[in-house]
Structures are given as C-alpha cells and as structure tokens.
Design an enzyme around this catalytic site. Structure first.
Site, PDB file in Angstrom:
ATOM      1  N   LYS A 140      -2.508   3.667  -0.863  1.00  0.00           N
ATOM      2  CA  LYS A 140      -0.889   4.444  -0.549  1.00  0.00           C
ATOM      3  C   LYS A 140      -1.275   6.093  -0.352  1.00  0.00           C
ATOM      4  O   LYS A 140      -0.255   6.120   0.169  1.00  0.00           O
ATOM      5  CB  LYS A 140      -0.590   4.765  -2.178  1.00  0.00           C
ATOM      6  CG  LYS A 140      -0.067   3.276  -2.531  1.00  0.00           C
ATOM      7  CD  LYS A 140       0.992   2.929  -4.133  1.00  0.00           C
ATOM      8  CE  LYS A 140       1.300   2.086  -4.233  1.00  0.00           C
ATOM      9  NZ  LYS A 140       0.951   1.209  -4.862  1.00  0.00           N
ATOM     10  N   GLU A 144      10.033   8.371  -6.098  1.00  0.00           N
ATOM     11  CA  GLU A 144       9.876   8.245  -7.605  1.00  0.00           C
ATOM     12  C   GLU A 144       8.559   7.221  -7.852  1.00  0.00           C
ATOM     13  O   GLU A 144       7.865   6.929  -7.399  1.00  0.00           O
ATOM     14  CB  GLU A 144      11.416   7.127  -8.258  1.00  0.00           C
ATOM     15  CG  GLU A 144      11.539   5.841  -6.723  1.00  0.00           C
ATOM     16  CD  GLU A 144      11.070   5.996  -5.551  1.00  0.00           C
ATOM     17  OE1 GLU A 144      11.105   6.987  -5.009  1.00  0.00           O
ATOM     18  OE2 GLU A 144      10.394   5.227  -5.576  1.00  0.00           O
ATOM     19  N   SER A 192      -6.454  -3.831  -1.264  1.00  0.00           N
ATOM     20  CA  SER A 192      -5.213  -3.054  -1.330  1.00  0.00           C
ATOM     21  C   SER A 192      -5.869  -1.872  -2.183  1.00  0.00           C
ATOM     22  O   SER A 192      -5.115  -0.972  -2.049  1.00  0.00           O
ATOM     23  CB  SER A 192      -3.628  -3.649  -1.132  1.00  0.00           C
ATOM     24  OG  SER A 192      -3.836  -3.856  -2.493  1.00  0.00           O
TER      25      SER A 192
HETATM   26  C1  LIG Z   1       1.208  -0.224  -4.888  1.00  0.00           C
HETATM   27  C2  LIG Z   1       0.328  -1.236  -4.418  1.00  0.00           C
HETATM   28  C3  LIG Z   1       0.686  -2.735  -4.466  1.00  0.00           C
HETATM   29  C4  LIG Z   1       2.054  -2.991  -3.303  1.00  0.00           C
HETATM   30  O1  LIG Z   1       2.314  -2.318  -2.776  1.00  0.00           O
HETATM   31  P1  LIG Z   1       2.678  -2.699  -0.762  1.00  0.00           P
HETATM   32  O2  LIG Z   1       3.445  -1.249  -0.991  1.00  0.00           O
HETATM   33  O3  LIG Z   1       3.191  -3.770  -0.814  1.00  0.00           O
HETATM   34  O4  LIG Z   1       1.089  -2.394  -0.111  1.00  0.00           O
HETATM   35  C5  LIG Z   1      -0.141  -3.156  -3.106  1.00  0.00           C
HETATM   36  N1  LIG Z   1      -2.015  -3.055  -3.734  1.00  0.00           N
HETATM   37  C6  LIG Z   1      -2.077  -1.669  -4.038  1.00  0.00           C
HETATM   38  C7  LIG Z   1      -3.346  -1.364  -5.090  1.00  0.00           C
HETATM   39  C8  LIG Z   1      -1.097  -1.036  -5.034  1.00  0.00           C
HETATM   40  O5  LIG Z   1      -1.274   0.004  -5.513  1.00  0.00           O
END
Ligand SMILES: *Cc1c(COP(=O)(O)O)cnc(C)c1O
Length: 407
Positions: free
Chosen positions: A99, A121, A391
């Site tokens: 993010k 938000e 992610s």
């Molecule tokens: C917020 C988040 C997601 C989901 O958000 P996307 O916009 O679909 O990437 C996925 N993995 C992690 C670790 C997150 O913090």
C-alpha cells in the site's frame, strides 16, 4: 531508472472517459467533477515530468526499500512436487505491504498540486496506516475517516495512525464501517476541495483513480518481471495475486499483459464458501454479483435483487469489499486474466504452510494467492514457474489467527 517506477506503455486503457471496456467511468455528484478533472490534469502533468519520477524513485529506493526481492520458495516447491514457486516480496516493503507504493505516489502528487490537507478512509486500517506513514514523511496533514465499528475492531491500527500524526475521524452513520467512511470522506472532499487531496487506497473509485493507483503499483510487476527472468531463466507460466480492490494484483499483472505465455490469476476471498453467501467472491458468485455502480465506478458489485449492497465476509480484512476494481472486470471479460477464490480455511492452511516451509509469515490476504499456488503447483511440470505476489506480511493478522486456531 525513471520508467522503472511508473509503467504506462503497455495499454491505452482506460479511454478518455475513464472506461476499461464497459467498466470504470465516473459516477459521482456534479460537484465532484471539477475536482476529478483537476486531479486528472495534475496527474497527466506529473507523469510527463521526469523530476516527478525521479523524486518518487528516490523515495521508493531510500525509504520503501525497493526493489523488493523475489524469493525462490525451494522447500515449498519440493513439498508440492510440481511447479517451482517464486514469491514477490511486497511484505518486505516499509510498513509491510504494497500500500505504501500508492500512498507515496499520491502524496507526492498532492504536494505538487499545493494541497497540504490529505483525507483518506479506511476499513481495517491498513490503508490508513500506509497513508499516515507517507504523510508523516512528506509533512502533510492527514485525516482518516473510519467507522466506529471498525475503530473498535482495529485498535492497534488506530493507535498507529495517531502515533504517525494522523487524525482519526470516527464515522457514526449507517453501518459505521468502510462504506460509511467512504461517504463521509467524499462529503469532506466536496466541501474542502480547494485545499484537500483525497487519497484513495485501491484501484477503485471514479476515474482517474483506478488508472493512477494501477500506475503507482505497476512497479511490482516491472521489478518482478526482470527478477524472475534472471532467477528462473524464463517468464512465469502464471502470476498469481489476491484481489481485494485489486491494486496489488493489477500492479503485478500489468507488466505481463503482453506476455501471452503468462497466465494472470486473481484470487478472491471465498470466505465460508460460495453456498454460504458469506464471502467476497465478486467474480465467482454471479447469482448475487453483477455489474453495477459503487463508490463512483462501474464494476461487479455484490447486491441483492433490489440492488442493495450485500454484506461481505472474509477472514482477511483487505479482501472484504463488495466490489472490485474496474480494470479487473475488463481483463476478465477479455479473458486476459482469470479469477478464482480461496476460502478462509484454505487461506489459513496456506498461511501455516508458508510459515513452516519458508520462514515467512504471510498476510492473510496474500495467503489466498498462496492457496491457489498450492492447488496448482502439483498439477504442473517441474520445469514450470509460478510467481506469487506476497502482498504483505502476516504480523498484523496474528490476533485473528490465534482466535481461530487457538494458542
Ligand atoms: C489491502 C491489502 C490487500 C488488498 O488490497 P488490493 O487493493 O486488492 O491489493 C491485499 N494484501 C494486503 C497485505 C493488504 O494490506
């Protein structure tokens, strides 16, 4: 170095009105249109300016820690006995998830536009923390709208945001969760548009947000495409990423769009299973999910017969959202990307398997992508390659996992 951080040359989408095929666009009150126009113009101006790229690249290297590595998951691959699994390590980015890539990009843009007041938000608090972090670094004022139900559920993230100097504004309307927080943030933006920048956290919302967030996340795929070729000697047979709003997935997929031999696979939250109706699998359960409008954009939306937005469920807060980024709806319709899902249980299993085989505790969101790799790898030849976007890291999820598995 410059084009490494924002890659835009692989597609002409969205079109001038912000559409990815029949998805996307701008479905907002008249009063917001000038603000979106201003944002679109400022963004076009910024990405045409090499100094903007240089500044972002500098922060990505010296602050976020980019490039994040790709790791070969040797023990996991051996255990599954099929495809070789590689992990793109967004969990190693500062704050422990992807993010920050978007928060820094939009933060720099806000600064360039002379807007020093940032609003955002948040539901689970992850986007709020990412934004508060970037705003502390950039010296911008940060206000985060959050439903009071979520504030109660996500105390550690509320504390983090405050520690980082952000104001957390409690939202008491409606169900007092994410969608109400989004409404309040929109209202704030309309009222204070002169001074205020609305920092959106996923590849969602009215044009130009889905495009802009994709571009800021495209660094994931650009890096990974080079790294995997160096390490595995080939492009991956498939890229796998979890899909909440869709930003980490689109950031990974984009660089591979023209690689016909690489399958793109998005994994949604299957929650308690499709039959239970307690999930966030917007592409899997087409009885209750169909094209509609939510938060300013046209995409698949989980809704009842009267068009009321449905409650969703996932063990991972980041995937728990009733709609999905419009570019994913388009990629699916074009059959360039494929979407599947993993249940809470499958994600929890993957969470534990990766921890034990590789010494990496993944985020529960990322565990959904891993679950799909675990299903697929044994059916594939040993010389095939799967690239999974990890992610985020799982430290934030320990309480949830302890709650389910017991101590
Ligand atoms: C917020 C988040 C997601 C989901 O958000 P996307 O916009 O679909 O990437 C996925 N993995 C992690 C670790 C997150 O913090």
């Amino acid at each position: 170095m410059t084009e490494l951080y924002i890659r835009r040359d692989l597609t002409d989408l969205p079109d001038a009105r912000g559409y990815f095929g029949e998805f996307g666009g701008r479905f907002v009150p008249e009063t917001i249109i000038p603000a979106l126009d201003e944002l679109e113009g400022a963004y076009a101006d910024a990405i045409a300016d090499p100094s903007f790229h240089d500044e972002l690249a500098h922060l990505q290297r010296s602050y976020t820690g980019r490039p994040t590595p790709v790791s070969y998951a040797r023990r996991l691959s051996e255990r599954l006995g099929g495809a070789q699994i590689y992990l793109k390590r967004e969990d190693l980015a500062h704050t422990g998830a992807h993010k920050i890539n978007n928060a820094l990009g939009q933060g720099l843009l806000a600064k360039r536009m002379g807007k020093r007041r940032i609003i955002a938000e948040t539901g689970a608090g992850q986007h709020g923390v990412g934004t508060a972090t970037a705003m502390a670094l950039l010296g911008l004022e940060c206000h985060v709208y959050m439903g009071t139900v979520d504030i109660k559920r996500q105390q550690p993230n509320v504390f983090r945001m405050k520690l980082l100097g952000a104001e957390v504004i409690p939202v008491t309307s409606g169900s007092r969760t994410l969608k109400d927080a989004i409404n309040e943030a929109m209202r704030d933006w309309v009222t204070n548009v002169e001074t205020t920048f609305y920092l959106l956290g996923s590849a969602l919302g009215p044009h130009p947000y889905p495009m802009m967030v994709r571009d800021f996340q495209s660094v994931i795929g650009v890096e990974a495409r080079e790294q995997i070729q160096e390490m595995a000697g080939q492009l991956p047979d498939a890229c796998i990423a979890c899909v909440g709003g869709g930003s980490n997935a689109i950031g990974m997929f984009h660089a591979f769009r023209d690689d016909e031999g690489t399958e793109l696979i998005g994994v949604e939250a299957g929650g308690h299973g499709i039959e239970s109706r307690e999930h966030a699998a917007r592409f899997a359960d087409l009885d209750i999910s169909r094209p509609g409008i939510l938060h300013g954009t046209r995409s698949y939306v989980m809704q009842d017969d009267d068009g009321q937005i449905m409650e969703t469920h996932s063990i991972s807060a980041g995937l728990d959202y009733p709609s999905v980024g419009p570019e994913h709806a388009h990629l699916r319709q074009m059959e360039r990307a494929f979407y599947t899902m993993a249940t809470d249980e499958e994600a929890l299993e993957a969470f534990q398997v990766l921890s034990k085989t590789e010494g990496i505790i993944p985020a529960l969101e990322s565990s959904h992508a891993l679950a799909e790799a675990i299903k697929r790898a044994p059916t594939m030849p040993r010389d095939s390659v799967l690239l999974v976007n990890l992610s985020g890291r799982g430290d934030k999820d320990l309480d949830t996992v302890i709650g389910v598995l017991g101590s």
